[in-house]
Write an enzyme that holds these catalytic residues in place. Structure first.
Site: not given
Length: 416
Positions: A300, A304, A313
């Site tokens: 990805r 998200h 993160y």
């Protein structure tokens, strides 16, 4: 996949000249094709037919599926991937401009979706999550319809019976039991009427959803009843902010052995390999041989959702390393090297994408604004005092703003 990898995986193949893959070279129940069983591995240990440099690799089982395609089909893979990426860019812009409540980007995962979507027959049925925009394109949806959900105009946006593409599911893994139930229904229809057209189901989910009990229970049922379903997991390495290695210490495909079904790991950024593996799996299921589990190893590249900030993160260096494996770039390199596409083709694809983006924007803005009071009115079949109380609170809250709607507009929908 090299011979050393095959030996470690316990796979024995013979590279006989064949144009029709047969059962003798296919993975048997409980085996994982193209993966080392002892530890987690990257995409190069998966089935790969087109590498990141645009070079092709032969696989005795899966290459014949690609060799059967003509130039138009190969160019079509690129067109589809470029189209959905342009659509994704426009949808993201619409959300940033306040026209959508939320958007779920798909950038980086186009090959996994276009390859698997194009492998399905018209009679097959797809159960998506909330990110399968590429699969929606392959099933013939007007992509503008996808935005009705994210604008709050509809709980769906299309009739799934018209294109055999189910409504988006926002609850993690909830669509997987539905997919198995639908597949079991297909089996019963065939048993009742053998002249029924055979069909298979593809159940899409991500690596995060693979940790849900719904997926485990679905695989148990599917294996027990030989349901014609392909479990297609897009392992994009991140379940929002949770890295894949936290969720599983082994490749997800190894779980297939526990259910006694074939498992195949594929380079999810290789649209040719994804198409071939999906084609094989759907044929396997459609022919009455039971379910198959596919793990498409992809990434990805974006957030998200538009409510997420991946810089919190993960490192930018990780993202850059995966950008080099971009599914569009490798297919473009292949098409150009083989003389199957030129500058005019790629320019036309870009122009068509811009035209689609303009259509999507115009259609979205024409929807107007959603009436949230209608949501209160449809919570229960009958009026409920608690819902009425919550609606009153909302109306008072909304009225506290200087640009609150007029009195006439606040009466729409009524109390639930």
């Amino acid at each position: 996949m090299g011979s050393a990898q095959e030996a470690a995986a316990g796979i024995v193949r013979t590279d006989t000249d064949t144009t029709d893959p047969d059962a003798s070279t296919r993975p048997h129940a409980g085996e994982s094709a193209g993966v080392l069983r002892s530890r987690a591995v990257g995409p190069l240990e998966a089935v790969q037919l087109l590498d990141e440099h645009g070079n092709t690799h032969h696989d005795a089982t899966f290459s014949p599926y690609v060799e059967a395609l003509d130039a138009d089909a190969l160019r079509g893979f690129y067109r589809d991937m470029a189209t959905v990426r342009r659509f994704d860019t426009e949808a993201t812009a619409l959300q940033r401009q306040g026209e959508l409540a939320l958007w779920v980007p798909v950038v980086g995962q186009e090959a996994a979706q276009i390859g698997s979507g194009r492998a399905m027959n018209k009679a097959d049925y797809a159960f998506p999550t909330y990110r399968e925009h590429g699969v929606a394109l392959t099933r013939g949806l007007d992509l503008a319809d996808l935005l009705k959900l994210f604008r709050g105009e509809s709980n769906g946006g299309w009739d799934p019976r018209e294109c055999n593409f189910h409504l988006y599911t926002l609850v993690l893994a909830a669509q997987v039991p539905h997919a198995v139930g639908y597949a079991m229904g297909i089996s019963r229809d065939l048993a009742a009427d053998p002249t029924t057209e055979p069909a298979a189901v593809t159940a899409y989910f991500g690596d995060g959803s693979s940790s849900e009990g719904d997926v485990h229970e679905s695989m148990v049922f599917a294996a027990s009843y030989d349901a014609p379903v392909v479990f297609f997991c897009q392992n994009n390495n991140w379940a929002i902010s949770v890295p894949f290695e936290v969720q599983s210490k082994i490749p997800l495909v190894n779980r297939a052995g526990g259910y006694g079904i074939p498992g195949i790991r594929v380079d999810g950024n290789d649209v040719l390999a994804v198409y071939a593996v999906s084609k094989w799996a759907l044929d396997h299921a459609r022919n009455g041989n039971g379910p198959v589990f596919i793990e498409a190893s992809t990434y990805r590249l974006g957030a998200h959702t538009t409510a997420d900030d991946p810089t919190k993160y993960r490192m930018s260096a990780e993202e850059e390393s995966w950008k080099a494996k971009d599914p569009l770039l490798r297919l473009e390199a292949y098409l150009r090297s083989e003389g199957l596409a030129d500058d005019d083709f790629f320019e036309q694809v870009k122009n068509d994408g811009d035209e689609l983006a303009a259509h999507v924007r115009k259609a979205t803005l024409a929807l107007g604004g959603a009436d949230i009071r209608q949501k209160f009115a449809t919570v229960y079949a009958q009026a409920h005092p608690l819902v009425a109380e919550e609606l009153a609170w909302f109306e008072n809250y909304e009225a506290s703003f200087g640009d609150a709607p007029s009195e006439s507009s606040t009466t729409q929908g009524g109390a639930a």
